[in-house]
Design a protein around this motif. Structure first.
Motif, PDB file in Angstrom:
ATOM      1  N   ASP A 122       0.896  -0.989   0.022  1.00  0.00           N
ATOM      2  CA  ASP A 122      -0.022  -0.034   0.118  1.00  0.00           C
ATOM      3  C   ASP A 122       0.929   1.247   0.026  1.00  0.00           C
ATOM      4  OD1 ASP A 122      -2.167  -1.547   0.271  1.00  0.00           O
ATOM      5  OD2 ASP A 122      -2.608  -1.373   2.310  1.00  0.00           O
ATOM      6  N   LEU A 123       0.737   2.124  -0.798  1.00  0.00           N
ATOM      7  CA  LEU A 123       1.357   3.657  -0.964  1.00  0.00           C
ATOM      8  C   LEU A 123       0.418   4.437  -0.189  1.00  0.00           C
ATOM      9  CD1 LEU A 123       3.369   5.436  -2.364  1.00  0.00           C
ATOM     10  CD2 LEU A 123       1.490   5.717  -4.105  1.00  0.00           C
ATOM     11  N   PHE A 124       1.420   5.158   0.614  1.00  0.00           N
ATOM     12  CA  PHE A 124       1.017   6.303   1.623  1.00  0.00           C
ATOM     13  C   PHE A 124       1.608   7.586   0.933  1.00  0.00           C
ATOM     14  CE2 PHE A 124       0.740   2.200   4.059  1.00  0.00           C
ATOM     15  CZ  PHE A 124      -0.542   2.851   4.650  1.00  0.00           C
ATOM     16  N   ILE A 125       0.693   8.730   0.973  1.00  0.00           N
ATOM     17  CA  ILE A 125       1.164   9.895   0.429  1.00  0.00           C
ATOM     18  C   ILE A 125       0.635  10.877   1.428  1.00  0.00           C
ATOM     19  CG2 ILE A 125       0.803  11.564  -1.588  1.00  0.00           C
ATOM     20  CD1 ILE A 125      -0.487   9.061  -2.976  1.00  0.00           C
ATOM     21  N   ALA A 126       1.977  11.744   1.594  1.00  0.00           N
ATOM     22  CA  ALA A 126       1.489  13.004   2.804  1.00  0.00           C
ATOM     23  C   ALA A 126       1.133  14.100   1.904  1.00  0.00           C
ATOM     24  CB  ALA A 126       2.666  13.218   3.470  1.00  0.00           C
ATOM     25  N   GLU A 127       0.044  14.402   1.714  1.00  0.00           N
ATOM     26  CA  GLU A 127      -0.882  15.564   0.993  1.00  0.00           C
ATOM     27  C   GLU A 127      -0.697  16.685   1.679  1.00  0.00           C
ATOM     28  OE1 GLU A 127      -4.611  16.204  -1.924  1.00  0.00           O
ATOM     29  OE2 GLU A 127      -4.650  14.641  -0.366  1.00  0.00           O
ATOM     30  N   SER A 128       0.327  17.653   1.886  1.00  0.00           N
ATOM     31  CA  SER A 128       0.615  18.769   2.494  1.00  0.00           C
ATOM     32  C   SER A 128      -0.507  19.833   2.233  1.00  0.00           C
ATOM     33  CB  SER A 128       1.789  19.184   2.570  1.00  0.00           C
ATOM     34  OG  SER A 128       2.163  19.904   1.175  1.00  0.00           O
ATOM     35  N   GLY A 129      -0.850  20.127   1.128  1.00  0.00           N
ATOM     36  CA  GLY A 129      -1.774  21.023   0.808  1.00  0.00           C
ATOM     37  C   GLY A 129      -3.196  21.016   1.363  1.00  0.00           C
ATOM     38  N   ALA A 130      -3.560  19.657   1.116  1.00  0.00           N
ATOM     39  CA  ALA A 130      -5.097  19.068   1.814  1.00  0.00           C
ATOM     40  C   ALA A 130      -5.006  18.897   3.193  1.00  0.00           C
ATOM     41  CB  ALA A 130      -5.573  18.141   0.955  1.00  0.00           C
ATOM     42  N   GLY A 131      -3.923  18.611   4.000  1.00  0.00           N
ATOM     43  CA  GLY A 131      -3.749  18.357   5.352  1.00  0.00           C
ATOM     44  C   GLY A 131      -4.253  16.800   5.601  1.00  0.00           C
ATOM     45  N   ARG A 132      -3.835  16.042   4.727  1.00  0.00           N
ATOM     46  CA  ARG A 132      -4.288  14.767   4.682  1.00  0.00           C
ATOM     47  C   ARG A 132      -3.124  13.620   4.454  1.00  0.00           C
ATOM     48  NH1 ARG A 132      -9.303  14.461   1.077  1.00  0.00           N
ATOM     49  NH2 ARG A 132      -7.974  15.673  -0.396  1.00  0.00           N
ATOM     50  N   VAL A 133      -3.237  12.324   4.922  1.00  0.00           N
ATOM     51  CA  VAL A 133      -2.413  11.271   4.442  1.00  0.00           C
ATOM     52  C   VAL A 133      -3.236  10.393   3.755  1.00  0.00           C
ATOM     53  CG1 VAL A 133      -0.909   9.455   5.083  1.00  0.00           C
ATOM     54  CG2 VAL A 133      -0.671  11.449   6.267  1.00  0.00           C
ATOM     55  N   ARG A 134      -2.940  10.176   2.353  1.00  0.00           N
ATOM     56  CA  ARG A 134      -3.806   9.474   1.342  1.00  0.00           C
ATOM     57  C   ARG A 134      -3.143   7.872   1.354  1.00  0.00           C
ATOM     58  NH1 ARG A 134      -6.350  13.027  -1.912  1.00  0.00           N
ATOM     59  NH2 ARG A 134      -8.033  11.429  -2.645  1.00  0.00           N
ATOM     60  N   ARG A 135      -3.955   6.875   1.140  1.00  0.00           N
ATOM     61  CA  ARG A 135      -3.405   5.615   0.936  1.00  0.00           C
ATOM     62  C   ARG A 135      -4.106   5.037  -0.281  1.00  0.00           C
ATOM     63  NH1 ARG A 135      -5.170   0.519   4.978  1.00  0.00           N
ATOM     64  NH2 ARG A 135      -6.869   1.077   4.152  1.00  0.00           N
ATOM     65  N   VAL A 136      -3.058   4.273  -1.120  1.00  0.00           N
ATOM     66  CA  VAL A 136      -3.611   3.892  -2.485  1.00  0.00           C
ATOM     67  C   VAL A 136      -3.543   2.261  -2.161  1.00  0.00           C
ATOM     68  CG1 VAL A 136      -3.087   3.447  -4.882  1.00  0.00           C
ATOM     69  CG2 VAL A 136      -2.907   5.856  -3.830  1.00  0.00           C
ATOM     70  N   SER A 137      -4.320   1.517  -2.329  1.00  0.00           N
ATOM     71  CA  SER A 137      -4.423   0.092  -1.923  1.00  0.00           C
ATOM     72  C   SER A 137      -5.156  -0.652  -3.364  1.00  0.00           C
ATOM     73  CB  SER A 137      -5.089  -0.190  -0.840  1.00  0.00           C
ATOM     74  OG  SER A 137      -5.104  -1.760  -0.686  1.00  0.00           O
ATOM     75  N   ALA A 138      -4.251  -1.385  -3.909  1.00  0.00           N
ATOM     76  CA  ALA A 138      -4.864  -2.064  -5.167  1.00  0.00           C
ATOM     77  C   ALA A 138      -5.427  -1.093  -6.185  1.00  0.00           C
ATOM     78  CB  ALA A 138      -5.925  -3.140  -4.815  1.00  0.00           C
ATOM     79  N   GLY A 139      -4.934   0.097  -6.202  1.00  0.00           N
ATOM     80  CA  GLY A 139      -5.327   1.145  -7.038  1.00  0.00           C
ATOM     81  C   GLY A 139      -6.273   2.060  -6.983  1.00  0.00           C
ATOM     82  N   VAL A 140      -6.834   1.820  -5.539  1.00  0.00           N
ATOM     83  CA  VAL A 140      -8.051   2.828  -5.100  1.00  0.00           C
ATOM     84  C   VAL A 140      -7.320   3.520  -4.157  1.00  0.00           C
ATOM     85  CG1 VAL A 140     -10.118   2.642  -4.074  1.00  0.00           C
ATOM     86  CG2 VAL A 140      -9.631   1.058  -5.600  1.00  0.00           C
ATOM     87  N   ILE A 141      -7.710   4.794  -4.261  1.00  0.00           N
ATOM     88  CA  ILE A 141      -7.291   5.967  -3.220  1.00  0.00           C
ATOM     89  C   ILE A 141      -8.239   6.130  -1.980  1.00  0.00           C
ATOM     90  CG2 ILE A 141      -8.027   7.937  -4.177  1.00  0.00           C
ATOM     91  CD1 ILE A 141      -5.323   9.246  -3.592  1.00  0.00           C
ATOM     92  N   SER A 142      -7.973   6.397  -0.825  1.00  0.00           N
ATOM     93  CA  SER A 142      -8.634   6.813   0.413  1.00  0.00           C
ATOM     94  C   SER A 142      -7.779   7.767   1.153  1.00  0.00           C
ATOM     95  CB  SER A 142      -9.364   5.527   0.977  1.00  0.00           C
ATOM     96  OG  SER A 142      -8.153   4.889   1.458  1.00  0.00           O
ATOM     97  N   THR A 143      -8.764   8.340   2.148  1.00  0.00           N
ATOM     98  CA  THR A 143      -7.938   9.174   2.998  1.00  0.00           C
ATOM     99  C   THR A 143      -7.502   8.347   4.331  1.00  0.00           C
ATOM    100  OG1 THR A 143      -9.120  11.342   2.367  1.00  0.00           O
ATOM    101  CG2 THR A 143      -8.119  11.304   4.898  1.00  0.00           C
TER     102      THR A 143
END
Length: 271
Positions: A111-132
């Protein structure tokens, strides 16, 4: 790689690889001339991934995998919306908008985790689907640590650095802020450490959190309670680190006078 705050106004950067034996870097993507605003780099299954933090168009932002001479979007990128109003949670990651993606990392499952600084969130990509995964959106006080609670309901200010350990704990902060938060596998966020201004995060082969100190040029290892122990010092301006498969620690640092930044990579033996 562009280092935030190192050279004000300079947002040009490229992705390069250096052999483990040392030597000259090989540019993989981007050039100093055109730049691509690299925010973070990670490696999974021997393939490099990088985030492009921003560009003239919101669709320039995203996370890309570099393989066979090509950079392929895995989140955000050309197929994302032309505005940042649609987050895209629950849908394909490449159709989601990303607002200044910076630090990236993987858990053991890929699973890929992304620190999305402009939105104040960490997103996760699992099996191609993104979520907060953490953060409810931007907040006003970037200096105070976040309040503990369910990770998706906590105001997470400007997340930019993250690391994931072997047991699935996520550590996140912003460069220069005096706190590090932890999100455990149940989705609960807590304050892991305070009074430490991290400029880089990574986890070692035993799952312990490592960090570079942006004020003193040291590398520390945190115990399970969040107490740091110095394992290297005297590195000048240390701005990022990573851990190799053999446990070696690699630090991007500079010992040039204040106001300039000429980076080098320092290798620390396994500890």
């Amino acid at each position: 790689m562009n280092v935030r705050g190192a050279r004000p106004g300079d947002t040009r950067s490229s992705l390069a690889a250096v052999p483990l034996s040392g030597g000259s870097p090989t540019t993989l993507a981007g050039t100093v001339a055109i730049g691509m605003e690299v925010g973070g780099v990670a490696v999974f299954k021997n393939e490099p991934y990088f985030s492009r933090e921003f560009g003239p168009d919101p669709r320039d932002s995203g996370v890309f995998r570099y393989a066979s001479g090509q950079a392929t979007p895995v989140a955000g990128g050309p197929a994302s919306p032309a505005t940042l109003t649609l987050a895209g949670d629950g849908g394909p990651a490449t159709a989601a908008s990303l607002d200044r993606p910076v630090g990236i990392g993987f858990n053991a499952a890929g699973d890929l985790f992304i620190a999305e600084s402009g939105a104040g969130r960490v997103r996760r990509v699992s099996a191609g689907v993104i979520s907060t995964y953490a953060g409810r959106g931007p907040c006003g006080d970037t200096l105070s640590p976040p309040s503990p609670g369910p990770a998706t309901q906590v105001a997470l200010c400007l997340p930019g650095l993250l690391a994931v350990n072997a047991t699935g704990d996520l550590f996140v902060t912003w460069r220069g802020r005096a706190w590090i938060a932890r999100v455990d596998r149940s989705g609960a966020l807590s304050v892991f450490a305070t009074n430490f201004q991290a400029s880089g995060l990574a986890t070692d082969t035993n799952g312990a959190l490592l960090a570079t100190d942006g004020t003193t040029g040291r590398v520390v290892r945190f115990d399970a309670t969040g107490k740091p122990t110095t394992i290297a010092d005297g590195l000048g301006q240390a701005v990022a680190l990573a851990v190799g498969p053999d446990g070696s620690i690699y630090v991007i640092n500079s010992t040039t006078p204040s106001g300039t930044f000429l980076p080098k990579v320092t290798k620390l033996r396994p500890m």
